[in-house]
Design a protein around this motif. Sequence first.
Motif, short mmCIF file in Angstrom:
data_model
loop_
_atom_site.label_atom_id
_atom_site.label_comp_id
_atom_site.label_asym_id
_atom_site.label_seq_id
_atom_site.Cartn_x
_atom_site.Cartn_y
_atom_site.Cartn_z
N VAL A 458 0.87 -1.17 0.00
CA VAL A 458 0.00 0.00 0.00
C VAL A 458 0.91 1.22 0.00
O VAL A 458 1.67 1.45 0.95
CB VAL A 458 -0.92 0.02 1.23
CG1 VAL A 458 -1.81 1.25 1.20
CG2 VAL A 458 -1.75 -1.26 1.30
N GLN A 460 1.57 5.38 -0.54
CA GLN A 460 1.09 6.76 -0.66
C GLN A 460 2.20 7.61 -1.25
O GLN A 460 3.23 7.82 -0.59
CB GLN A 460 0.67 7.33 0.69
CG GLN A 460 0.14 8.75 0.58
CD GLN A 460 -0.30 9.34 1.92
OE1 GLN A 460 0.25 9.00 2.95
NE2 GLN A 460 -1.30 10.19 1.88
N THR A 487 -2.64 5.20 -3.01
CA THR A 487 -3.56 6.15 -2.41
C THR A 487 -3.34 7.54 -3.02
O THR A 487 -2.48 7.73 -3.88
CB THR A 487 -3.37 6.23 -0.89
OG1 THR A 487 -2.22 7.01 -0.60
CG2 THR A 487 -3.22 4.84 -0.29
N LYS A 488 -4.10 8.50 -2.53
CA LYS A 488 -3.90 9.87 -2.99
C LYS A 488 -2.54 10.38 -2.52
O LYS A 488 -1.96 9.88 -1.57
CB LYS A 488 -5.02 10.78 -2.49
CG LYS A 488 -5.04 11.00 -1.00
CD LYS A 488 -6.17 11.94 -0.60
CE LYS A 488 -6.21 12.16 0.91
NZ LYS A 488 -7.32 13.06 1.31
N TYR A 516 -6.38 1.81 -7.24
CA TYR A 516 -6.31 3.13 -6.62
C TYR A 516 -7.42 3.26 -5.59
O TYR A 516 -8.60 3.13 -5.91
CB TYR A 516 -6.44 4.22 -7.68
CG TYR A 516 -6.51 5.62 -7.11
CD1 TYR A 516 -5.41 6.19 -6.47
CD2 TYR A 516 -7.68 6.38 -7.22
CE1 TYR A 516 -5.47 7.47 -5.94
CE2 TYR A 516 -7.75 7.67 -6.71
CZ TYR A 516 -6.64 8.21 -6.07
OH TYR A 516 -6.70 9.48 -5.56
N PRO A 518 -8.33 6.12 -2.80
CA PRO A 518 -7.86 7.44 -2.37
C PRO A 518 -7.49 7.53 -0.90
O PRO A 518 -6.45 8.06 -0.54
CB PRO A 518 -9.04 8.36 -2.70
CG PRO A 518 -9.79 7.63 -3.77
CD PRO A 518 -9.64 6.18 -3.47
N SER A 519 -8.35 7.02 0.00
CA SER A 519 -8.14 7.25 1.42
C SER A 519 -8.07 5.95 2.19
O SER A 519 -8.90 5.05 2.01
CB SER A 519 -9.28 8.10 1.99
OG SER A 519 -9.10 8.31 3.37
N LEU A 520 -7.04 5.85 3.04
CA LEU A 520 -6.88 4.67 3.90
C LEU A 520 -6.74 5.12 5.35
O LEU A 520 -5.83 4.72 6.06
CB LEU A 520 -5.65 3.87 3.49
CG LEU A 520 -5.67 3.26 2.09
CD1 LEU A 520 -4.37 2.53 1.82
CD2 LEU A 520 -6.83 2.29 1.97
N ASP A 537 -12.56 1.58 3.52
CA ASP A 537 -11.55 1.45 2.47
C ASP A 537 -10.44 0.53 2.90
O ASP A 537 -9.89 -0.22 2.10
CB ASP A 537 -10.98 2.83 2.11
CG ASP A 537 -11.95 3.65 1.28
OD1 ASP A 537 -12.83 3.02 0.66
OD2 ASP A 537 -11.83 4.88 1.27
N TYR A 538 -10.05 0.61 4.19
CA TYR A 538 -8.96 -0.26 4.64
C TYR A 538 -9.40 -1.71 4.63
O TYR A 538 -8.64 -2.60 4.27
CB TYR A 538 -8.48 0.14 6.03
CG TYR A 538 -7.11 -0.41 6.32
CD1 TYR A 538 -5.98 0.25 5.83
CD2 TYR A 538 -6.94 -1.58 7.03
CE1 TYR A 538 -4.71 -0.25 6.06
CE2 TYR A 538 -5.68 -2.10 7.26
CZ TYR A 538 -4.57 -1.44 6.78
OH TYR A 538 -3.33 -1.95 7.00
N THR A 541 -9.02 -2.97 1.23
CA THR A 541 -7.64 -3.31 0.92
C THR A 541 -7.30 -4.70 1.41
O THR A 541 -6.72 -5.52 0.70
CB THR A 541 -6.68 -2.29 1.56
OG1 THR A 541 -7.02 -0.99 1.12
CG2 THR A 541 -5.25 -2.58 1.18
#
Length: 547
Positions: A458, A460, A487-488, A516, A518-520, A537-538, A541
């Motif tokens: 993961v 960023q 991520t973003k 993709y 965006p937020s984790l 979101d996590y 993943t």
Amino acid sequence: MKFPAISPSRCFYIPANSLVKSETLPRNILSRNNLRRVPPHIRPSFAAVNENNGTLSAVSKDREPVSLKNQKKWIHFVGVGGCGMSALAMLAVKQGYEVSGSDLVWSRFMDKLQEAGVRLHICHSVSNLQRHNGSRLPSAVVISSAIPQNNVEILHAKSTGVPVYKRDYWLGNLTQHHKLIAVSGSHGKSTTTAMLAYVLNAMGDDLTAIVGADVPQFTGGNIISGSSETFVLEADEYDGCFLQLSPQIAVVTNLDWEHVDIFPDEEAVKTTFRKFINRIRKGGHLILCGDSEGAKSLLCHCEQTIGDGTRSVMPISSSEQCADNYKITTYGISSSNDWQASSITQNSEGGVDYTVCHWGCPVADISLQISGIHNILNSLAVIATVAAKVTNQSQIYDTVDHLRLHLKKFRGLSRRFEMIGSIHGCHVFDDYAHHPTEIRAVLQAARQRFHSKALLVVFQPHSFSRLAALKNDFAVALSDADQVIITKVYAARETQNWNVNGKDLSALIIGPPSEYIPSLVILPPWDQNCSRYCNRDYKKTLNIRGL
């Protein structure tokens, strides 16, 4: 345009030793994951960095030496939440100064400062520099590279005659009377600095040290405050910060195109590093990784006799003296280096073992708890540096045999392949790698340690400028994983001016499946077994691996 003063009613003063922690501060002054964010109005600009022909080191133009010793002086740090500035503030506390600091958001580095009695302010305001109804002002103001000259605290300090110093100038003055060991390089300098400071301290040197990351084995977090002449410092090339230093020993771990917002290309990086090594004191020493093509390009050259007596232009070895009157020692995996690692194997601790050789002769067996070829190189830099400090040449090998016992006990840094938990047989590691070279090194270490397990990454991206310049290299580096989540972008000191985002990087990765998200954000509580996941979101993943 002058930056207006912020009303005291909009500022937050955090009393020293109070029970106020970051999680209790107003949500709008906290950054995600407790990391420092700097808004656009205080990001560095080329105009600020290059003012006065690129030599701006202190906002004050008098350039007089900092002289605050043996007096109870008040020093104020602007941008105190950063790792480097918080270390300077903590060191000032240890040295007996009264210390205050300000930043826009709370950071984890400020926790220890608060416990040490530092007055901390969440905002930049004139009131931060005033005591007793404005009748008392700081003796000096120290600012980070991210703070421009139109900051309200800088403007007020200048208007009242308080000297203002940039971090590089402050470091230069702080270290000028020490035997400075400055550890530089595009990658690995934090680990090398911490490892070197840990080993020297364990061997009995009551040194001072500043590291650009948290070191769990240091009681001071990222500093050691001692009384000997030795000062071990992570020397940062960003904004030319290390060009105010005059090291007795300079270490260059490698050289790469990094900090693309400051350096337009790799040649610009080399130019800056050449200026740095030219600041080594007469009779000093340069310790350099001979396996790094970029670092090796910095070496002085001269004619030497080799083999059958033919003359050739070759790098100077440690037995020679550079024209600039400092010695050079190289280290690496290659046998052409003065200090070399051979017979590399993985050990039962999850780290690596190897035999260190000097000029081809085996000297000692080294065992590390930390994994990866890059950490072998970091430890070789430590060995070469400690050996360079030995004045009696007959004692070098005994010294290496002694230091290996302490190298074995070094456990690494926070956010450097740091295990933070596990769930259902999946081990979760955190690493600060934010450059393709660093990503490749971390993935290599992961493969070495968990060669039979699938590797989910993961990632960023850190800063828009770096992603825009190195997007293709990132894609290639991340292709070594089995699955990739992007991520973003973490903007850091930048704004989105490059028309690039994490989704673009995800689309470039060829080989492993990539996605993709965006937020984790992981909301508390998060226990050490990683058994609670509070963000959809996590969970998504983790479910990619069927967890």
